[in-house]
Write a protein that holds these residues in place. Structure first.
Motif, PDB file in Angstrom:
ATOM      1  N   THR A   1       7.508  -5.771   1.559  1.00  0.00           N
ATOM      2  CA  THR A   1       8.531  -4.894   2.137  1.00  0.00           C
ATOM      3  C   THR A   1       8.492  -3.507   1.495  1.00  0.00           C
TER       4      THR A   1
ATOM      5  N   VAL B   1       5.532  -1.624   3.090  1.00  0.00           N
ATOM      6  CA  VAL B   1       5.865  -1.157   4.437  1.00  0.00           C
ATOM      7  C   VAL B   1       6.776   0.064   4.373  1.00  0.00           C
ATOM      8  N   LYS B   2       7.773   0.032   3.502  1.00  0.00           N
ATOM      9  CA  LYS B   2       8.675   1.190   3.345  1.00  0.00           C
ATOM     10  C   LYS B   2       7.894   2.428   2.928  1.00  0.00           C
ATOM     11  N   THR B   3       6.968   2.255   1.994  1.00  0.00           N
ATOM     12  CA  THR B   3       6.191   3.379   1.466  1.00  0.00           C
ATOM     13  C   THR B   3       5.363   4.030   2.560  1.00  0.00           C
ATOM     14  N   ILE B   4       4.685   3.236   3.383  1.00  0.00           N
ATOM     15  CA  ILE B   4       3.827   3.864   4.398  1.00  0.00           C
ATOM     16  C   ILE B   4       4.618   4.389   5.579  1.00  0.00           C
ATOM     17  N   GLU B   5       5.798   3.822   5.835  1.00  0.00           N
ATOM     18  CA  GLU B   5       6.627   4.325   6.939  1.00  0.00           C
ATOM     19  C   GLU B   5       7.243   5.682   6.620  1.00  0.00           C
ATOM     20  N   VAL B   6       7.409   5.996   5.332  1.00  0.00           N
ATOM     21  CA  VAL B   6       7.980   7.277   4.900  1.00  0.00           C
ATOM     22  C   VAL B   6       6.986   8.414   5.117  1.00  0.00           C
ATOM     23  N   GLN B   7       5.704   8.110   5.051  1.00  0.00           N
ATOM     24  CA  GLN B   7       4.668   9.151   5.136  1.00  0.00           C
ATOM     25  C   GLN B   7       4.602   9.805   6.485  1.00  0.00           C
TER      26      GLN B   7
ATOM     27  N   HIS C   1      -0.786  -1.064   9.685  1.00  0.00           N
ATOM     28  CA  HIS C   1       0.553  -1.613   9.937  1.00  0.00           C
ATOM     29  C   HIS C   1       1.115  -1.209  11.296  1.00  0.00           C
ATOM     30  N   ALA C   2       0.978   0.042  11.662  1.00  0.00           N
ATOM     31  CA  ALA C   2       1.613   0.538  12.891  1.00  0.00           C
ATOM     32  C   ALA C   2       1.080  -0.149  14.147  1.00  0.00           C
TER      33      ALA C   2
ATOM     34  N   SER D   1      -3.441   7.117   4.432  1.00  0.00           N
ATOM     35  CA  SER D   1      -2.091   7.018   5.004  1.00  0.00           C
ATOM     36  C   SER D   1      -1.544   5.592   4.944  1.00  0.00           C
ATOM     37  N   ILE D   2      -2.419   4.595   4.806  1.00  0.00           N
ATOM     38  CA  ILE D   2      -1.966   3.215   4.628  1.00  0.00           C
ATOM     39  C   ILE D   2      -2.165   2.744   3.184  1.00  0.00           C
TER      40      ILE D   2
END
Length: 180
Positions: free
Chosen positions: A171, A174-180, A109-110, A30-31
């Motif tokens: 950046t 971060v965008k990629t993992i936040e979409v999941q 990241h979270a 997931s990351i």
């Protein structure tokens, strides 16, 4: 490979720093962190499996490095500390452990927590471009590792800071993992 959240207790980076909280391969995926275990065999069949992964990910080159007291001499302690600085790269980082063992720590990241991946012979790890991470030997103080590259190696480590937080590769990660 064993992956777990690190404790926050100061001390030698080569110690396990095990919080007792395991993490799963799904959580790592997931990351963006991928793992394969390709056992080392005396016949060399593992090379075909590693090269298969490399081909799928469009890696064309590789080398083998040895990190231990004998290979680094008087620079051993300073090099080990340098590897442990939190940083990111603009390329994927892919490593296959041939002998010995060590830790790749990756930032979740979270939560900003460190996840420690204890790797040994046969473990192959892919870290995505833009992820904050660091490396340390464990108490064995030795590792022989195959590094794989898409083209020629670009070993530019961008240490964590405001400028690196704004790096386009960071950046995008971060965008990629936040979409999941």
């Amino acid at each position: 490979m064993r992956a777990y959240f690190m404790d926050d207790i100061p001390g030698d980076q080569r110690l396990p720093h095990d919080s007792g909280r395991e993490t799963s391969e799904d959580a790592l995926r997931s990351i963006g962190v991928l793992h394969w275990h390709i056992p080392i065999d005396g016949a060399g069949a593992y090379k075909d499996e590693v090269l298969k992964v490399a081909k799928e990910r469009e890696y064309k080159n590789h080398d083998v490095i040895v990190i231990n007291k004998e290979s680094l001499g008087d620079e051993f302690e300073s090099k080990i500390k340098n590897f442990y600085h939190e940083h990111m790269h603009e390329d994927e980082e892919i490593r296959y452990i041939l002998e010995g063992s060590g830790y790749f720590d990756v930032r979740e990241h979270a939560t900003e927590s460190w996840i420690r991946c204890h790797m040994s012979a046969g473990d192959l790890l892919v870290l995505p471009a833009g992820i904050y991470h660091r490396f340390s030997l464990d108490m064995t103080n030795r590792v022989r590792t195959m590094r794989l590259f898409k083209d020629e190696p670009k070993w530019i480590a961008h240490n964590r800071g405001k400028e690196t937080d704004a790096n386009p590769f960071r950046t995008q990660y971060v965008k990629t993992i936040e979409v999941q």
